[in-house]
Enzyme design. Structure first.
Site, mmCIF file in Angstrom:
data_model
loop_
_atom_site.group_PDB
_atom_site.id
_atom_site.type_symbol
_atom_site.label_atom_id
_atom_site.label_comp_id
_atom_site.label_asym_id
_atom_site.label_seq_id
_atom_site.Cartn_x
_atom_site.Cartn_y
_atom_site.Cartn_z
ATOM 1 N N TYR A 103 0.848 -1.191 0.000
ATOM 2 C CA TYR A 103 0.000 0.000 0.000
ATOM 3 C C TYR A 103 0.889 1.249 0.000
ATOM 4 N N CYS A 137 -16.977 -17.068 7.283
ATOM 5 C CA CYS A 137 -16.030 -18.102 7.700
ATOM 6 C C CYS A 137 -16.581 -19.464 7.332
ATOM 7 N N ARG A 176 -8.767 -33.769 -17.923
ATOM 8 C CA ARG A 176 -9.242 -33.797 -19.314
ATOM 9 C C ARG A 176 -9.316 -32.398 -19.919
ATOM 10 N N TRP A 222 -2.206 -20.670 -5.867
ATOM 11 C CA TRP A 222 -0.870 -20.438 -6.427
ATOM 12 C C TRP A 222 0.202 -21.163 -5.605
ATOM 13 N N ALA A 249 -16.418 -28.040 2.134
ATOM 14 C CA ALA A 249 -16.916 -27.982 3.505
ATOM 15 C C ALA A 249 -17.619 -26.660 3.768
HETATM 16 P P1 FAD Z 1 -18.825 -36.443 4.242
HETATM 17 O O1 FAD Z 1 -17.692 -35.701 4.800
HETATM 18 O O2 FAD Z 1 -18.577 -37.320 3.101
HETATM 19 O O3 FAD Z 1 -19.503 -37.262 5.431
HETATM 20 C C1 FAD Z 1 -20.536 -38.188 5.223
HETATM 21 C C2 FAD Z 1 -20.583 -39.155 6.403
HETATM 22 O O4 FAD Z 1 -21.759 -39.935 6.292
HETATM 23 C C3 FAD Z 1 -19.418 -40.125 6.465
HETATM 24 O O5 FAD Z 1 -18.785 -40.054 7.729
HETATM 25 C C4 FAD Z 1 -20.072 -41.500 6.252
HETATM 26 O O6 FAD Z 1 -19.450 -42.522 7.003
HETATM 27 C C5 FAD Z 1 -21.482 -41.246 6.748
HETATM 28 N N1 FAD Z 1 -22.488 -42.153 6.182
HETATM 29 C C6 FAD Z 1 -22.751 -42.392 4.871
HETATM 30 N N2 FAD Z 1 -23.800 -43.234 4.772
HETATM 31 C C7 FAD Z 1 -24.210 -43.552 6.028
HETATM 32 C C8 FAD Z 1 -25.254 -44.345 6.568
HETATM 33 N N3 FAD Z 1 -26.131 -44.973 5.799
HETATM 34 N N4 FAD Z 1 -25.357 -44.412 7.910
HETATM 35 C C9 FAD Z 1 -24.498 -43.773 8.736
HETATM 36 N N5 FAD Z 1 -23.515 -42.973 8.252
HETATM 37 C C10 FAD Z 1 -23.364 -42.859 6.930
HETATM 38 N N6 FAD Z 1 -13.255 -29.156 1.642
HETATM 39 C C11 FAD Z 1 -12.941 -27.898 1.872
HETATM 40 O O7 FAD Z 1 -13.826 -27.069 1.996
HETATM 41 N N7 FAD Z 1 -11.639 -27.501 1.986
HETATM 42 C C12 FAD Z 1 -10.632 -28.371 1.877
HETATM 43 O O8 FAD Z 1 -9.469 -27.970 1.973
HETATM 44 C C13 FAD Z 1 -10.917 -29.714 1.655
HETATM 45 N N8 FAD Z 1 -9.946 -30.610 1.537
HETATM 46 C C14 FAD Z 1 -10.254 -31.903 1.323
HETATM 47 C C15 FAD Z 1 -9.227 -32.814 1.202
HETATM 48 C C16 FAD Z 1 -9.513 -34.142 0.993
HETATM 49 C C17 FAD Z 1 -8.380 -35.110 0.864
HETATM 50 C C18 FAD Z 1 -10.854 -34.572 0.894
HETATM 51 C C19 FAD Z 1 -11.183 -36.024 0.674
HETATM 52 C C20 FAD Z 1 -11.885 -33.663 0.984
HETATM 53 C C21 FAD Z 1 -11.590 -32.332 1.186
HETATM 54 N N9 FAD Z 1 -12.586 -31.364 1.271
HETATM 55 C C22 FAD Z 1 -12.268 -30.073 1.527
HETATM 56 C C23 FAD Z 1 -13.982 -31.709 1.018
HETATM 57 C C24 FAD Z 1 -14.817 -31.811 2.293
HETATM 58 O O9 FAD Z 1 -14.191 -32.701 3.180
HETATM 59 C C25 FAD Z 1 -16.223 -32.248 1.932
HETATM 60 O O10 FAD Z 1 -16.821 -31.278 1.116
HETATM 61 C C26 FAD Z 1 -17.079 -32.456 3.162
HETATM 62 O O11 FAD Z 1 -16.508 -33.452 3.975
HETATM 63 C C27 FAD Z 1 -18.487 -32.884 2.788
HETATM 64 O O12 FAD Z 1 -19.184 -33.051 3.979
HETATM 65 P P2 FAD Z 1 -20.446 -34.021 4.134
HETATM 66 O O13 FAD Z 1 -20.800 -33.956 5.570
HETATM 67 O O14 FAD Z 1 -21.485 -33.657 3.158
HETATM 68 O O15 FAD Z 1 -19.960 -35.450 3.723
HETATM 69 P P1 NAP Z 2 -13.314 -31.732 -8.319
HETATM 70 O O1 NAP Z 2 -12.643 -30.512 -7.823
HETATM 71 O O2 NAP Z 2 -14.642 -31.617 -8.937
HETATM 72 O O3 NAP Z 2 -12.299 -32.410 -9.337
HETATM 73 C C1 NAP Z 2 -12.567 -33.606 -9.991
HETATM 74 C C2 NAP Z 2 -11.486 -33.865 -11.047
HETATM 75 O O4 NAP Z 2 -11.835 -35.047 -11.719
HETATM 76 C C3 NAP Z 2 -11.353 -32.788 -12.072
HETATM 77 O O5 NAP Z 2 -9.975 -32.652 -12.364
HETATM 78 C C4 NAP Z 2 -12.086 -33.317 -13.283
HETATM 79 O O6 NAP Z 2 -11.430 -32.680 -14.328
HETATM 80 C C5 NAP Z 2 -11.905 -34.823 -13.130
HETATM 81 N N1 NAP Z 2 -13.047 -35.626 -13.606
HETATM 82 C C6 NAP Z 2 -14.353 -35.399 -13.408
HETATM 83 N N2 NAP Z 2 -15.088 -36.406 -13.972
HETATM 84 C C7 NAP Z 2 -14.209 -37.299 -14.495
HETATM 85 C C8 NAP Z 2 -14.335 -38.519 -15.179
HETATM 86 N N3 NAP Z 2 -15.521 -39.057 -15.457
HETATM 87 N N4 NAP Z 2 -13.222 -39.147 -15.588
HETATM 88 C C9 NAP Z 2 -12.006 -38.634 -15.320
HETATM 89 N N5 NAP Z 2 -11.828 -37.463 -14.682
HETATM 90 C C10 NAP Z 2 -12.913 -36.798 -14.268
HETATM 91 O O7 NAP Z 2 -13.475 -32.795 -7.160
HETATM 92 P P2 NAP Z 2 -12.471 -33.362 -6.091
HETATM 93 O O8 NAP Z 2 -11.053 -33.103 -6.430
HETATM 94 O O9 NAP Z 2 -12.928 -34.742 -5.887
HETATM 95 O O10 NAP Z 2 -12.798 -32.508 -4.818
HETATM 96 C C11 NAP Z 2 -14.076 -32.625 -4.197
HETATM 97 C C12 NAP Z 2 -14.431 -31.335 -3.527
HETATM 98 O O11 NAP Z 2 -13.601 -31.167 -2.385
HETATM 99 C C13 NAP Z 2 -14.149 -30.193 -4.450
HETATM 100 O O12 NAP Z 2 -15.358 -29.585 -4.869
HETATM 101 C C14 NAP Z 2 -13.293 -29.272 -3.688
HETATM 102 O O13 NAP Z 2 -13.877 -27.986 -3.588
HETATM 103 C C15 NAP Z 2 -13.175 -29.850 -2.294
HETATM 104 N N6 NAP Z 2 -11.772 -29.736 -1.955
HETATM 105 C C16 NAP Z 2 -11.282 -28.517 -1.737
HETATM 106 C C17 NAP Z 2 -9.965 -28.361 -1.473
HETATM 107 C C18 NAP Z 2 -9.409 -27.005 -1.207
HETATM 108 O O14 NAP Z 2 -8.212 -26.866 -1.025
HETATM 109 N N7 NAP Z 2 -10.202 -25.970 -1.156
HETATM 110 C C19 NAP Z 2 -9.120 -29.450 -1.432
HETATM 111 C C20 NAP Z 2 -9.644 -30.709 -1.660
HETATM 112 C C21 NAP Z 2 -10.979 -30.828 -1.942
HETATM 113 P P3 NAP Z 2 -11.575 -33.038 -15.868
HETATM 114 O O15 NAP Z 2 -13.048 -33.192 -16.064
HETATM 115 O O16 NAP Z 2 -10.968 -31.898 -16.624
HETATM 116 O O17 NAP Z 2 -10.780 -34.269 -16.032
HETATM 117 FE FE1 SF4 Z 3 -11.123 -17.871 7.061
HETATM 118 FE FE2 SF4 Z 3 -11.007 -20.542 6.991
HETATM 119 FE FE3 SF4 Z 3 -10.194 -19.228 9.193
HETATM 120 FE FE4 SF4 Z 3 -12.754 -19.307 8.594
HETATM 121 S S1 SF4 Z 3 -11.466 -21.075 9.113
HETATM 122 S S2 SF4 Z 3 -11.605 -17.507 9.200
HETATM 123 S S3 SF4 Z 3 -12.716 -19.247 6.346
HETATM 124 S S4 SF4 Z 3 -9.291 -19.095 7.184
#
Ligand code: FAD
Ligand code: NAP
Ligand code: SF4
Length: 678
Positions: free
Chosen positions: A170, A358, A569, A584, A664
């Site tokens: 700034y 948040c 893809r 980034w 989330a």
């Molecule tokens: P889920 O987290 O999938 O929870 C569903 C739950 O339902 C599970 O515990 C499952 O066991 C339970 N369940 C299913 N069926 C039944 C049943 N019949 N009876 C009882 N229990 C059942 N999101 C972000 O915003 N920021 C991130 O940085 C981020 N990083 C991620 C990194 C990774 C590696 C992964 C895998 C995900 C990440 N996400 C991130 C995505 C985020 O975790 C999901 O969007 C979020 O967990 C979705 O919440 P949910 O409660 O809808 O489902």
């Molecule tokens: P996503 O962000 O939707 O990415 C899915 C990937 O799979 C894309 O690269 C997509 O790109 C590919 N894809 C989709 N359909 C396909 C198919 N039929 N065959 C092959 N490739 C396919 O989903 P995600 O990585 O599973 O993450 C799930 C959610 O978690 C996301 O929405 C994300 O916001 C959240 N998350 C967030 C963070 C974070 O740091 N904020 C980190 C982890 C997860 P192409 O179609 O180009 O191949």
């Molecule tokens: Fe921002 Fe994530 Fe902290 Fe909430 S948890 S204040 S969204 S950095």
């Protein structure tokens, strides 16, 4: 043990001579977007008042410009504008007369949002829209006078002080740094000349507000910029600012263009406070430190080792407005800890079209709109799925007085957050699970693990409401060889359930593809947990503090021996969907580790030879031992469909509601809103 016993430094008052801060924790400045929103000042008033009630000692508002040319948001240059600010100061002092509130004066200089923007020299920032106008002598005098006028107006509006920002790219910082100040007159050239403008601003502000008013100056104690400020310049500036009339010096670790993450979740907690500690020893006034201090024990440790007199916590106050009060009452385990994801705060600020909130606390900046009111007639509610959506719903509903039973098929709460927390750099996510575990106890939620729920179970138990939060199923693309032994679903890869070879293709480059690439390309401890690893990975020299802390230091990637191809893809560059303020850094990390990024991929088949594809139309075989599938997700609605067939009504939230672009933030937002209404 009481908070004062457990955190003696954090809970000791600070006497500034004419006024006293009741404790050492302040809420740092954050632009929320409410400053410009309809009814924004009324909303801001409640937002700040809630934090004042939450126990913080001092609040710094978001940045307010002293004039039109310095702004990207709200300005304060007239009495009429000062009148609006009274809403904020009255609300905060009514909430707790002991809490101080200071207004940040932010002249954005070359980063201001209009063609009127000004700077010491016509040097365009890489991240700015406009080339600034070079200020002439009269223009410089006008800017200084506008700072003084703004501070006087802030005082008339009831603020206890102002914070002048002299960092981050700034206006004032662009005078300080040689690469943005090319002048040869008395405002440029030697460091003495380059610091004339900030010093003059502090001097004139002090003259305008008198002695009994807090004046904080925010200094870039390490700007992360090649050719940035040298250590002796920082010390010299700090001492001169003090002599010019600042009561407090706040240290900042930021220049918006700098390619070093300073607050994202991959940054270790409190890693920069050592720099504040060194500066503190050269100054007489109290100093504030900041960056990745998200829990009271971290703040206490920073203060106890003498790194600072005050600790700034900004985003942690979004995540939990009651953070300080919970610490004071010995309830730190009930704090909803900021996980530094930036997803609903800074990503919204820099995205430009959504007000700040948040991910963990959708009430942040929506205090007048989203209420968790106690219920008159409690209901029995079943919540199926203990991922972020189910947990958020259960906590809010139970807090309101409903009787909630929470089921999960697994043994632990967390859903996919149990995967996220295993990714290097996302260790903070475990705090969210600790928080919800505690909420289950505090709100007496009946927790039923290892229970795969079906319609029959719900029917037998007869709940008033059913909430289905069963999440997602990973997508397995229909592809010849998708059942080959070398194919590993991302869940197995993250949990370490199957071996991963030396040559790996990752199908899918969304958030999870990037996370998996980070996990399998990582060698040694996570930089988020080890300050030395972090410093090596990002090329920071804390010990010798070259210019900017980084000049001439070569980043050393924590690179594993695996060869990894991350593919998608789409023809675009990879990582477009990652967070605006963090994407980034993820891309840079993987590039430094030598992860190959391939776009425009058509998957053909998987066999013993590897993954057969066409890349931009050309056949290409990736000779890999392992193919990890991260190809997105589909909603898991088996239970919901069963309930529909049985005629049992149910609410659907989170990934089970919609898997596309789920994160989330959306899961918790949707769950919290439903729980506020049910
Ligand atoms: P889920 O987290 O999938 O929870 C569903 C739950 O339902 C599970 O515990 C499952 O066991 C339970 N369940 C299913 N069926 C039944 C049943 N019949 N009876 C009882 N229990 C059942 N999101 C972000 O915003 N920021 C991130 O940085 C981020 N990083 C991620 C990194 C990774 C590696 C992964 C895998 C995900 C990440 N996400 C991130 C995505 C985020 O975790 C999901 O969007 C979020 O967990 C979705 O919440 P949910 O409660 O809808 O489902
Ligand atoms: P996503 O962000 O939707 O990415 C899915 C990937 O799979 C894309 O690269 C997509 O790109 C590919 N894809 C989709 N359909 C396909 C198919 N039929 N065959 C092959 N490739 C396919 O989903 P995600 O990585 O599973 O993450 C799930 C959610 O978690 C996301 O929405 C994300 O916001 C959240 N998350 C967030 C963070 C974070 O740091 N904020 C980190 C982890 C997860 P192409 O179609 O180009 O191949
Ligand atoms: Fe921002 Fe994530 Fe902290 Fe909430 S948890 S204040 S969204 S950095």
């Amino acid at each position: 043990m009481s908070g004062a016993e457990r955190y003696p430094h954090a809970f000791s008052p600070l006497d500034l001579g004419f006024t006293t801060l009741k404790n050492r924790i302040l809420m740092g400045s954050m632009h929320t977007g409410l400053e410009e929103a309809e009814n924004g000042f009324a909303r801001l008033a409640e937002y700040f008042a809630e934090r004042a009630r939450g126990g913080v000692g001092m609040i710094i508002t978001g940045g307010i410009s002293p004039n039109i040319e310095g702004g990207f948001g709200s300005k304060l240059s007239t009495l009429a504008e000062a009148e609006q600010h009274r809403l904020i100061t009255r609300a905060v002092h009514a909430a707790d007369p002991e809490v101080k509130i200071c207004m940040q004066i932010l002249h954005a200089g070359p980063l201001a949002g209009s063609e009127l923007c000004v700077a010491p020299s016509a040097v365009k920032s890489r991240i700015a829209r406009f080339t600034p106008h070079e200020l002439d002598e009269a223009g410089i005098e006008k800017q200084i006078a506008d700072f003084a006028n703004c501070a006087a107006l802030a005082r008339s509006a009831g603020y206890d002080g102002v914070e002048i920002i002299g960092s981050a790219g700034y206006l004032l910082s662009t005078f300080l740094v040689a690469r943005t100040n090319l002048r040869t007159d008395r405002w440029g050239g030697s460091f003495e000349n380059r610091m004339r403008m900030p010093i003059e601003v502090v001097r004139r502000v002090r003259a305008a507000v008198g002695e009994r008013f807090i004046v904080i100056f925010r200094i870039a104690a390490m700007d992360m910029l090649e050719g940035g400020l040298a250590w002796d310049e920082i010390v010299c500036l700090g001492q001169a600012v003090e002599a010019a009339g600042a009561n407090i010096i706040s240290t900042h670790f930021c220049w918006h263009e700098a390619p070093v993450p300073t607050i994202a979740t991959m940054v270790p907690r409190a890693v920069f406070t050592q720099v504040t500690g060194r500066l503190r020893r050269a100054l007489g006034v109290p100093v504030i430190t900041s960056n990745r201090i998200n829990m009271p024990d971290v703040a206490e440790a920073v203060l106890a080792r003498g790194d600072a007199d005050l600790v700034s916590m900004a985003r942690p106050m979004l995540a939990d407005p009651e953070l300080v009060r919970k610490a004071a009452q010995g309830r730190a385990d009930e704090i909803n800890t900021c996980i530094a994801c930036n997803q609903a705060c800074l990503d919204h600020t820099f995205g430009g079209n959504q007000p700040v909130s948040c991910l963990l606390n959708p009430r942040a900046c929506n205090e007048t709109l989203l209420h968790y009111a106690p219920v008159a007639a409690p209901k029995r509610i079943a919540v199926v799925g203990a991922g972020p959506a189910g947990l958020a719903f259960a906590s809010v509903a139970a807090q309101r007085g409903h009787r909630v039973t929470l089921f999960d098929a697994g043994a632990e709460i967390g859903g996919q957050f149990n995967l996220a927390r295993r990714i290097p750099g996302k260790e903070e996510f475990r705090e969210t699970l600790r928080y919800y575990r505690r909420m289950i106890e505090v709100h007496a939620i009946a927790w039923r693990p290892n229970t795969r729920v079906d319609a029959a179970l719900l029917k037998v138990e007869g709940f008033d409401e059913v909430v289905v939060a069963t999440g997602i199923e990973p997508r397995l693309p229909a592809l010849p060889g998708i059942k080959h032994a070398k194919v590993v679903p991302y869940i197995d890869a993250i949990l370490g359930l199957q071996p991963i070879g030396r040559r790996v293709a990752i199908m899918g480059a969304g958030g999870i593809g990037f996370d998996v690439a980070t996990l399998i390309s990582q060698d040694g401890p996570s930089g988020a947990l080890d300050a030395e690893v972090f410093a090596r990975e990002w090329g920071i020299d804390f010990k010798h503090h070259p210019r900017g802390g980084v000049t001439g230091v070569v980043p050393q990637a924590a690179r594993a021996e695996r060869t990894v191809w991350l593919m998608q893809r789409k023809a675009d560059a990879l990582g477009r969907t990652l967070g605006r303020t963090t994407g980034w850094a993820h891309r840079m990390t993987l590039a430094r580790r030598g992860v190959h990024m391939v776009s425009g991929v058509e998957y053909l088949k998987i066999d013993d030879a590897g993954l057969h594809t066409r890349v931009n139309g050309e056949p290409r075989l990736f000779e890999v031992d392992t193919v990890i599938v991260c190809a997105g997700q589909t909603p898991l609605r088996t239970l919901y469909d069963e309930l529909q067939s049985a005629g049992l009504p149910a609410h659907l939230i989170g990934g089970a509601f919609e898997a596309a672009e789920l994160d989330a933030k959306r899961a918790i937002y949707q769950a919290s809103h439903l729980a506020a209404e049910v």
